[in-house]
Design a protein around this motif. Structure first.
Motif, short mmCIF file in Angstrom:
data_model
loop_
_atom_site.label_atom_id
_atom_site.label_comp_id
_atom_site.label_asym_id
_atom_site.label_seq_id
_atom_site.Cartn_x
_atom_site.Cartn_y
_atom_site.Cartn_z
N GLN A 123 -0.05 19.88 -4.36
CA GLN A 123 -1.44 19.55 -4.68
C GLN A 123 -1.64 19.24 -6.16
OE1 GLN A 123 -3.69 22.73 -2.78
NE2 GLN A 123 -4.29 21.26 -1.18
N SER A 124 -0.67 19.71 -7.00
CA SER A 124 -0.77 19.35 -8.42
C SER A 124 0.30 18.31 -8.77
CB SER A 124 -0.59 20.60 -9.27
OG SER A 124 0.67 21.18 -8.98
N GLY A 125 0.89 17.73 -7.74
CA GLY A 125 2.02 16.81 -7.95
C GLY A 125 1.58 15.41 -8.32
N LEU A 126 2.61 14.55 -8.42
CA LEU A 126 2.41 13.18 -8.90
C LEU A 126 1.47 12.39 -7.99
CD1 LEU A 126 3.67 11.89 -11.39
CD2 LEU A 126 5.30 10.78 -9.86
N MET A 127 1.67 12.51 -6.68
CA MET A 127 0.85 11.74 -5.75
C MET A 127 -0.60 12.20 -5.79
SD MET A 127 3.47 11.16 -2.59
CE MET A 127 2.30 10.50 -1.42
N ALA A 128 -0.81 13.50 -5.90
CA ALA A 128 -2.18 14.03 -5.98
C ALA A 128 -2.86 13.51 -7.25
CB ALA A 128 -2.17 15.54 -5.96
N ARG A 129 -2.10 13.49 -8.35
CA ARG A 129 -2.66 12.99 -9.61
C ARG A 129 -3.03 11.52 -9.51
NH1 ARG A 129 -0.41 16.48 -14.25
NH2 ARG A 129 0.26 18.29 -13.04
N ALA A 130 -2.10 10.77 -8.89
CA ALA A 130 -2.36 9.34 -8.73
C ALA A 130 -3.61 9.13 -7.87
CB ALA A 130 -1.16 8.65 -8.10
N ALA A 131 -3.70 9.90 -6.78
CA ALA A 131 -4.87 9.78 -5.90
C ALA A 131 -6.15 10.12 -6.66
CB ALA A 131 -4.69 10.69 -4.69
N PHE A 132 -6.05 11.10 -7.53
CA PHE A 132 -7.22 11.48 -8.32
C PHE A 132 -7.63 10.37 -9.29
CE2 PHE A 132 -9.02 13.40 -12.19
CZ PHE A 132 -10.13 14.06 -11.64
N GLN A 133 -6.62 9.79 -9.93
CA GLN A 133 -6.87 8.73 -10.91
C GLN A 133 -7.56 7.52 -10.29
OE1 GLN A 133 -6.66 8.65 -14.15
NE2 GLN A 133 -5.85 10.74 -14.28
N VAL A 134 -7.14 7.17 -9.06
CA VAL A 134 -7.75 6.00 -8.44
C VAL A 134 -9.00 6.38 -7.66
CG1 VAL A 134 -5.60 4.68 -8.31
CG2 VAL A 134 -6.32 6.08 -6.37
N GLY A 135 -9.38 7.67 -7.71
CA GLY A 135 -10.65 8.08 -7.12
C GLY A 135 -10.61 8.37 -5.64
N LEU A 136 -9.36 8.47 -5.08
CA LEU A 136 -9.28 8.81 -3.65
C LEU A 136 -9.71 10.25 -3.40
CD1 LEU A 136 -5.98 7.07 -2.49
CD2 LEU A 136 -8.30 6.60 -1.70
N ILE A 137 -9.41 11.13 -4.36
CA ILE A 137 -9.83 12.53 -4.25
C ILE A 137 -10.49 12.92 -5.57
CG2 ILE A 137 -8.06 13.21 -2.59
CD1 ILE A 137 -6.44 14.34 -4.94
N SER A 138 -11.39 13.91 -5.49
CA SER A 138 -12.06 14.35 -6.71
C SER A 138 -11.61 15.74 -7.12
CB SER A 138 -13.59 14.33 -6.50
OG SER A 138 -13.91 15.14 -5.39
N ASP A 139 -10.78 16.35 -6.30
CA ASP A 139 -10.34 17.70 -6.60
C ASP A 139 -8.93 17.89 -6.01
OD1 ASP A 139 -11.69 20.60 -7.26
OD2 ASP A 139 -10.10 20.74 -5.73
N PRO A 140 -8.02 18.56 -6.74
CA PRO A 140 -6.66 18.73 -6.23
C PRO A 140 -6.63 19.34 -4.82
CG PRO A 140 -6.80 19.54 -8.47
CD PRO A 140 -8.21 19.18 -8.06
N ALA A 141 -7.59 20.19 -4.50
CA ALA A 141 -7.60 20.87 -3.20
C ALA A 141 -7.84 19.89 -2.05
CB ALA A 141 -8.66 21.97 -3.18
N GLN A 142 -8.34 18.71 -2.39
CA GLN A 142 -8.58 17.73 -1.33
C GLN A 142 -7.31 17.02 -0.89
OE1 GLN A 142 -11.57 15.34 -3.29
NE2 GLN A 142 -13.19 16.23 -2.02
N PHE A 143 -6.26 17.14 -1.70
CA PHE A 143 -4.99 16.52 -1.32
C PHE A 143 -4.37 17.35 -0.20
CE2 PHE A 143 -0.52 15.29 -1.86
CZ PHE A 143 -0.66 13.91 -1.95
#
Lengths: 287, 347
Positions: A123-143
């Motif tokens: 949830q704090s990994g690279l894919m979660a960060r990327a998803a956050f950056q592009v606005g797919l998720i707004s919080d790590p817990a959503q991954f």
């Protein structure tokens, strides 16, 4: 000198190592699992440790999880391996590069893959960060939870990534030795592409990849490091449970740890015997 | 069953610069047994696979009766191919193998069982139906492979070198079987072979292929009596040929001049004569001398090798005379009506 005797002499150094380290260790573990541990004043030979282990509340969930992960990882690996082998046998542009990349996982240690998966999909990994950056998720817990999860998805990912080329290369070899003839024959007899795959290719490939699949199943069933790194603490896979019991500060837990290891070893041994019988039958049939 | 028509059919394999099959125009009549004959690599198996739909032609069309099938997938084409090495599925019993095509067509189980039973009886395989292919001899496997194709009642039956994997005595038996079944079922059949004797014994008509092209088509007789080229004569075992120049009914060549009865146009020609048409002795016309290099006793006849201007010709004559001609110079005659004259095209 008698050739049999000289053979034994030449093999002796290796045999001694195997006997002392492997058979010796196994015997020690087995006796401990039966409750023979002079160091803590236990001299019994009984099945108490096995009974306690099986009755303990964590055992059944661990066993089920281990079976689930082993079966799913093996099945996924086989399906993907066959699919990729069918693609890779064709001619296409860039085949050399793709083939190289395909075999790459074979050289990477499981441990490295496990760490890689952790860095990538936690949830704090690279894919979660990327998803956050592009606005797919707004919080790590959503991954989605893919490591330390209930179903061992992270563990399964690692094994599938590692074992697809292992089975895939066997399937590819079988397919290439066969050529196109059987497929062409099936087609002119009226089988469409799917029927040709289902009724001709698959039955011809399966005897080749079945032994490899059994090896992988046995390996996943008993392996330790990946579930230890990526698995949930409860329920854990049997090997992780065994390690925890072994490192327990209470030495009374040691016989249970050994009982667990012996159970796993026996199960794997049964699979190996099954594998040997199967491959002999396949060899005889094709011979 | 259908007729098969090939129109300007060509095929090049990927990565190959020159075509494996080029501009094939050929029609096979309904119920005919035709042989595609030629040396290995001449494109005959490629042609068979094009008809089966296993290869797509680079250009040209294929018709079964009036239907254009060029783009029809192999499984829908109803042209069934039997491969040289039989390719029975090793994990299926003979009965399951024979029923394979019917199962793929999702026919009623009882219908399948009945049709499989019938064809097994025809092919004398009933007692072996429970066996696996590996437990069968080569001839039995060949029969099973044929049964697997015939049970589908194909429009066209395609056989790739059907006899080449069999022992000599089995070959005769299998040839008779193929012939009798083809005659009784009347299925249009095309078979590929490199063996001219096999083609002669089995086929209604032969299409001879060299270098991806059909060279000559016809009944077997014409390949012996009226070969279209020196190479064809040679493929059919006749090397008695010589180049010359024709004017009126006269051919001039390196051994001299002789008379022919051919109406071929004047110009450069190749002259061919069959070994059994050459007569020893001076018969008044077209007589020459040659050294007999070798005389071989064949039981019913003698075979002689004679030196004709550096080329070795063959003469077949009755063994009755008993004279030993080896090493002697003899005269021989070429009867004008037996001489076949081939005009040299272009080159």
């Amino acid at each position: 000198m008698n050739t049999g005797l000289s053979l034994i002499f030449m093999l002796a150094p290796a045999l001694v190592v195997i006997l002392v380290l492997f058979a010796g260790g196994l015997a020690l573990g087995f006796s401990q699992s039966l409750g023979y541990m002079p160091i803590i004043g236990a001299y019994g030979f009984n099945l108490d440790a096995y009974l306690q282990l099986i009755k303990s509340p964590g055992f059944v969930p661990s066993l089920l999880l281990t079976i689930f992960i082993s079966v799913l990882a093996t099945l996924l690996a086989v399906v993907l391996a066959v699919a990729t082998a069918l693609t890779l046998r064709k001619r296409f542009v860039g085949k050399k590069i793709v083939s190289f990349l395909y075999q790459f996982p074979l050289t990477v240690p499981h441990l490295v893959v496990a760490v890689g998966v952790l860095l990538l999909v936690s949830q704090s990994g690279l894919m979660a960060r990327a998803a956050f950056q592009v606005g797919l998720i707004s919080d790590p817990a959503q991954f989605p939870i893919l490591v330390f999860d209930d179903l061992g998805i992270g563990v399964i990912l690692v094994y599938v990534w590692k074992e697809v080329p292992f089975i895939g290369l066997i399937a590819l070899a079988v397919l290439q030795s066969m050529g196109n003839d059987y497929e062409e024959q099936a087609r002119t007899l009226g089988a469409n592409s799917w029927q040709t795959f289902r009724h001709v290719l698959l039955p011809l490939i399966i005897p080749g990849i079945l032994p490899g699949s059994i090896i992988i199943f046995a390996y996943v069933f008993s392996s330790f490091e990946v579930p230890f790194l990526l698995g949930k603490s409860y329920p854990a896979m049997l090997s992780v449970l065994s390690y925890r019991l072994y490192t327990d500060v209470d030495l009374d837990a040691r016989p249970q740890a050994m009982a667990m290891s012996i159970l796993i070893a026996v199960f794997v041994l049964i699979l190996v015997l099954f594998y040997r019988r199967l491959s002999q039958r396949i060899l005889r049939r094709s011979g | 069953m259908s007729s098969v028509a090939l129109h300007q059919l060509s095929h090049s394999y990927a990565g190959s610069t020159y075509p494996a099959v080029k501009d094939i125009d050929f029609t096979i009549e309904k119920g005919e047994l035709v042989s595609l004959l030629g040396p290995s690599g001449c494109g005959k198996t490629t042609t068979l696979k094009l008809i089966a739909g296993l290869l797509r032609p680079t250009s040209g069309e294929i018709y079964f009766d009036a239907d254009r099938v060029t783009d029809v997938k192999p499984e829908r084409r109803e042209a069934v191919m039997v491969f040289q090495n039989y390719l029975l599925f090793p994990y299926m019993s003979i009965e399951e193998n024979v029923g394979f095509g019917l199962r793929m067509r999702r026919l009623n189980k009882q219908v399948i069982a009945q049709r499989v039973q019938e064809i097994l009886a025809v092919m004398k395989l009933e007692k072996l139906k429970g066996r696996k292919p590996a437990q069968l001899s080569g001839g039995q496997q060949q029969r099973a492979a044929l049964a697997r194709a015939l049970v589908l009642q194909p429009k066209v039956l395609l056989l790739d070198e059907p006899l080449s994997n069999l022992d000599a005595h089995l070959r005769d038996e299998m040839r008779e079987l193929i012939l009798s079944i083809q005659r009784s079922l009347g299925v249009t059949t095309i078979f590929v072979t490199h063996d001219q004797e096999e083609a002669v014994l089995l086929a209604d008509r032969i299409a001879l292929m060299f270098d991806g092209k059909i060279q000559q088509v016809g009944e077997s007789k014409i390949f012996y009596e009226r070969p279209a080229s020196r190479r064809i004569a040679s493929f059919f075992g006749n090397n008695n040929s010589i180049s010359g120049f024709k004017e009126n009914r006269r051919v001039t060549c390196s051994i001299g001049e002789f008379l022919v009865e051919s109406d071929a146009a004047a110009g450069p020609v190749t002259v061919v004569i069959r070994p059994e048409s050459i007569l020893f002795g001076d018969h008044g016309v077209n007589s020459f001398n040659a050294l007999v290099k070798r005389q071989i006793y064949m039981g019913t006849h003698n075979r002689y090798r004679i030196d004709v201007d550096g080329a070795e010709w063959e003469v077949i004559a009755s063994a009755d005379s008993g004279a030993d001609l080896e090493g002697k110079r003899v005269s021989f005659s070429l009867p004008p009506e037996k001489i076949w004259v081939i005009p040299e095209r272009g080159q």
